[in-house]
Scaffold this active site. Sequence first.
Site, PDB file in Angstrom:
ATOM      1  N   LYS A   5       7.312   6.282   1.504  1.00 43.43           N
ATOM      2  CA  LYS A   5       6.446   5.446   0.664  1.00 43.43           C
ATOM      3  C   LYS A   5       7.024   5.320  -0.743  1.00 43.43           C
ATOM      4  O   LYS A   5       6.871   4.275  -1.391  1.00 43.43           O
ATOM      5  CB  LYS A   5       5.030   6.034   0.622  1.00 43.43           C
ATOM      6  CG  LYS A   5       4.244   5.772   1.897  1.00 43.43           C
ATOM      7  CD  LYS A   5       3.912   4.294   2.008  1.00 43.43           C
ATOM      8  CE  LYS A   5       3.054   3.985   3.204  1.00 43.43           C
ATOM      9  NZ  LYS A   5       2.712   2.544   3.262  1.00 43.43           N
ATOM     10  N   ALA A  60       0.840  -1.201   0.000  1.00 45.48           N
ATOM     11  CA  ALA A  60       0.000   0.000   0.000  1.00 45.48           C
ATOM     12  C   ALA A  60       0.868   1.242   0.000  1.00 45.48           C
ATOM     13  O   ALA A  60       1.690   1.438   0.886  1.00 45.48           O
ATOM     14  CB  ALA A  60      -0.901  -0.001   1.226  1.00 45.48           C
ATOM     15  N   TYR A 105       6.774  11.087   5.044  1.00 51.18           N
ATOM     16  CA  TYR A 105       5.833  10.005   4.727  1.00 51.18           C
ATOM     17  C   TYR A 105       5.888   9.683   3.237  1.00 51.18           C
ATOM     18  O   TYR A 105       6.002   8.533   2.829  1.00 51.18           O
ATOM     19  CB  TYR A 105       4.426  10.443   5.149  1.00 51.18           C
ATOM     20  CG  TYR A 105       3.326   9.451   4.871  1.00 51.18           C
ATOM     21  CD1 TYR A 105       3.357   8.174   5.434  1.00 51.18           C
ATOM     22  CD2 TYR A 105       2.235   9.797   4.077  1.00 51.18           C
ATOM     23  CE1 TYR A 105       2.331   7.270   5.192  1.00 51.18           C
ATOM     24  CE2 TYR A 105       1.209   8.900   3.838  1.00 51.18           C
ATOM     25  CZ  TYR A 105       1.259   7.645   4.396  1.00 51.18           C
ATOM     26  OH  TYR A 105       0.239   6.750   4.160  1.00 51.18           O
TER      27      TYR A 105
END
Length: 329
Positions: A154, A118, A150
Amino acid sequence: MQKVFITGGAGFIGSHLAESYIQQGCNVVALDDLSTGREENVAPLMASGRFKLIKDSVLDQKIVDELMQDCDVCYHLAAAVGVYTIVEKPLNSLMTNLKGTEVVLAAADKYQKKILIASTSEVYGKSNKFPFSEADDTIMGATDKSRWSYAYAKAIDEFMALAYHQEKKLPALVVRFFNTVGPRQTGRYGMVIPNFVRQALLNEDITIFGDGHQSRCFIYVGDVIDAVQRLVETPQALGQIINVGNNNLEISIEDLAKKIIELTGSKSKLTYIPYEKAYPLGFEDMERRVPDLFKIKKLIGFQPKVQLEEILQMVIAHKKTKLGDLYKY
Ligand code: UDP
């Protein structure tokens, strides 16, 4: 019978995914350290006898290894999420989001298990080329603004998954979730809809950050679950990065607040809070975020079904049942 391993399985999206697989007759193991996930999200699944919650961290290699060995497919959803979490605890967030993915991918590789990683629309950063398409450049902010940690983390997770696929033939795919909403999402870590609904139900001021002209495209969590379950069954999706969002439900934050007031019949007033006051240092907001859905449509003919008003009604109904808890915020 399929065995599904979900990291972050007691979280908002993870618990909906687990619920759907249980309804389909599968076995599900959720690994969750309950940092933002909640046991109550999955408590009703226990009665099936096919659901197990392991309260531990994705950083624990041994546990991840055991659970991976025993599954048919893995969804890696465990992550430090929410703007408040990221800005206030950047170190812990980075560890979870980088090292956690490293551990999970290594285990998937060891047993050659299919894995969905994800990721997030945050990866597009401050890009102003709309809609956001998977192959577009990303425009991230400066590294002294911790919100961006973040997105950077990711993005590295995405690189790692693609590298495993390319070099080790790992059956991995990456999805970039756009603003996913629905019942069970908590407002505690910043998310706008649960916060506005809580404020409206309590007749408190609705806190709009900035001028409220920034917009988001929201997608119902059930539509997201439908998409990811079909993507993992699609061989052409392996080795790909795929947007999962809804390009039909764009709304400004100010209009969202008004709509929630209308639907709840609330006496709340709108209040505008400057960003400097709304968030601690290290924050930058995005004006707009719209997914390009060409790729997911081509792969699985995806068409999100649930409209914004319907989503808001579900969230309102859910929050009403939790009203006792709301006072604990
Ligand atoms: N937002 C707001 N009031 C709140 C919480 C959020 O105005 O109480 C705004 C926030 O600044 C952003 C939008 O709503 O512009 C969506 O915020 P969220 O944290 O839900 O998602 P993201 O920023 O990741 O898109």
